[in-house]
Write an enzyme that holds these catalytic residues in place. Structure first.
Site, PDB file in Angstrom:
ATOM      1  CB  THR A  89     -12.597 -24.291  29.947  1.00 57.42           C
ATOM      2  OG1 THR A  89     -11.365 -23.971  29.525  1.00 57.42           O
ATOM      3  CG2 THR A  89     -13.071 -25.647  29.073  1.00 57.42           C
ATOM      4  CD  GLU A 149      -6.713 -22.354  21.495  1.00 60.56           C
ATOM      5  OE1 GLU A 149      -6.078 -21.657  20.722  1.00 60.56           O
ATOM      6  OE2 GLU A 149      -6.965 -22.050  22.426  1.00 60.56           O
ATOM      7  CG  LEU A 151      -6.116 -20.985  17.381  1.00 58.82           C
ATOM      8  CD1 LEU A 151      -7.611 -20.653  17.113  1.00 58.82           C
ATOM      9  CD2 LEU A 151      -5.307 -20.894  16.099  1.00 58.82           C
ATOM     10  CD  GLU A 153      -7.796 -13.035  22.557  1.00 55.56           C
ATOM     11  OE1 GLU A 153      -8.250 -11.740  22.242  1.00 55.56           O
ATOM     12  OE2 GLU A 153      -8.191 -13.496  23.653  1.00 55.56           O
ATOM     13  N   GLY A 251       7.202  -6.126  29.770  1.00 54.42           N
ATOM     14  CA  GLY A 251       5.777  -5.481  29.816  1.00 54.42           C
ATOM     15  C   GLY A 251       5.193  -5.042  31.112  1.00 54.42           C
ATOM     16  CB  CYS A 258      -4.667 -18.498  26.908  1.00 47.42           C
ATOM     17  SG  CYS A 258      -5.951 -19.029  25.968  1.00 47.42           S
ATOM     18  CE  LYS A 261      -9.007 -20.210  29.986  1.00 43.98           C
ATOM     19  NZ  LYS A 261      -8.899 -21.523  29.319  1.00 43.98           N
ATOM     20  NE  ARG A 326     -11.732 -13.239  26.937  1.00 43.37           N
ATOM     21  CZ  ARG A 326     -11.816 -14.167  26.005  1.00 43.37           C
ATOM     22  NH1 ARG A 326     -11.962 -15.420  26.573  1.00 43.37           N
ATOM     23  NH2 ARG A 326     -11.502 -14.192  24.818  1.00 43.37           N
TER      24      ARG A 326
END
Ligand code: UDX
Length: 431
Positions: A89, A149, A151, A153, A251, A258, A261, A326
């Site tokens: 998405t 979800e 999760l 990476e 940082g 995620c 977006k 990304r």
């Protein structure tokens, strides 16, 4: 526990992890993708996603006969009791989530779903998508459930198998319970709710995390100006259990598939109901500012002018443990540096392909060779153990900007290098 026949549509990062983990819980899982080559590779046991434990879980599932891969959603659902939609998405026009993949699969499956199937949206989708999917399916006998979800990476398998919580939302409580039961073996807190609430949880959580990071990056800037040390400040804050120690590291800005977006999508969701979500807008703007701040520091490190300066870039992925570029803040910073005329030589242990605006090299020493300054943008463990004496001898300048507070200050000092960072009064002196 009931063993269910499950279809997972989409074998990207979320889909493959979901499929392999559900198979490891004992379910029979068929995963589908439109990409024939990907399916062929998965059938041969080849997993292209860099994710600890995933290749092994896929192999285990296939060996046990519980995990299969097929081409096309229709082929996967023929026998399914529950169908997970794990489709991309991406950010569409104006920042809203682009739902075309979800919608086209829903249309495609309308006529072929077995009677009484439950369709689960796992993709991050705006509020109201479950209702939209139900309309597109147009099947009284098929319930739609939202199961966002969470999760990360680099730890997706662990996050799936040891979740902080499982969120299941549906306007059909029976369907929600059927989906929750799939995860019963995990013994995790399970929160059942209506569909709209479940759809909002993911955005609310990710925007909160982004806000936390933009906040801490702003605190880092303040620390530099008032003579404080951000690691002490965040340590002091983090002991408050209401705040917690995690997600408090400054940082070069937050990135990935995620947070950028989802923050943009949240602003659009709010706009669509007449609300200006200024807090999230500022969070996004503060992130851009953080990237510009890193560029300012690199410019300072080379004496005020980036045009013609040679910069060694360590790290390109949006965080360590992934090869994902990304919305990587490292790329955003590199782009800004290149725009000002700097020559960039970059190294990342997991990114070896050519990229615009820089030369990507095969090892860290090649990246730092002749550099007027070096900037570390991704916290790969191997950067900590570089031979900094050797690096210093290769460099032309003597400043290393460590945007992740990752390097051993003493090792750099011993090598005659000055470590500049974020959130500290002043850089440690070289020599
Ligand atoms: C995130 C959410 O954590 C996860 O729950 C959701 O499902 C997907 O989005 P992910 O994108 O994999 O996961 O990355 P995450 O580990 O959360 O890091 C996001 C960004 O924040 C990275 O750019 C990372 O470098 C940065 N970050 C994280 C910091 O700068 N400081 C921190 O203390 C933590």
């Amino acid at each position: 526990m009931f063993v269910r026949r499950i279809a997972v549509v989409g074998t990207g990062y979320v889909g493959l992890t979901t499929g392999a983990c559900l198979a490891s819980l004992g379910h029979r899982v068929v995963c589908a993708d439109v990409d024939a080559l990907k399916v062929a590779r998965l059938r041969a046991g080849q997993v292209d996603i860099l994710e600890p434990g995933l290749t092994e879980l896929v192999a285990e599932g296939r060996a046990a006969g519980r995990l299969e891969f097929v081409e096309g959603a229709r082929a996967a659902v023929a026998d399914a009791e529950v169908v997970f939609l794990c489709l991309p998405t991406p950010m569409g026009a104006g920042g809203a989530a682009d739902l075309s993949a979800v919608e086209s699969v829903a249309r495609d499956l309308r006529a072929v779903l077995p009677y009484g199937t439950v369709v689960v949206c796992k993709s991050t989708v705006p509020v109201g998508t479950s209702t939209r999917v139900a309309e597109l399916l147009g099947r009284e006998d098929v319930a739609v459930v939202s199961n966002p979800e969470f999760l990360r990476e680099g730890s997706a398998v662990r996050d799936f198998l040891h979740p902080d919580r499982i969120v299941v939302g549906s306007d059909s409580p029976t369907a929600a319970e059927r989906v929750a039961a799939l995860f019963a073996k995990l013994g995790a807190p399970t929160v059942l709710m209506d569909a709209a609430s479940a759809e909002l949880v993911k955005y609310a959580a990710n925007c909160f995390l982004a806000m936390k990071l933009s906040y801490v990056n702003a605190i880092a800037e303040l620390c530099e100006l008032v003579g404080a040390d951000v690691s002490a400040v965040t340590d002091g804050m983090g002991h408050d259990r209401r705040i917690g120690q995690s997600f408090l590291k400054p940082g070069p800005g937050w990135g990935g598939s995620c947070l950028p977006k989802d923050t943009h999508a949240m602003v659009r969701i709010a706009e669509s109901v007449g609300v200006d979500f200024g807090l999230v807008r500022s969070t996004i703007e503060a992130n851009r500012r953080q990237q510009r701040r890193v560029v300012d520091k690199v410019r300072d490190a080379v004496g005020g002018v980036l045009a013609g300066a040679r910069i060694g870039v360590l790290g390109l992925a949006f965080k360590a443990g992934t090869n994902d570029l990304r919305d990587s803040p490292a790329l955003a910073v590199a782009e800004l540096l290149a725009l000002e005329g700097a020559t960039l030589t970059a190294y990342d242990p997991e990114v070896r392909r050519p990229l615009p605006g820089m030369t990507v090299v095969e090892d860290a020493y090649l990246a730092v060779r002749d550099a007027d300054a070096v900037v570390l943008l991704t916290e790969w463990p191997e950067f900590r153990t570089l031979d900094w004496g050797r690096a210093a001898a290769l460099m032309s300048g003597s400043v290393v900007l460590d945007t992740r507070d990752h390097l051993d200050v003493d090792a750099l000092r011993r090598a005659g290098l000055a470590r500049h960072g974020l959130g500290r009064r002043q850089p440690a002196a070289a020599g």
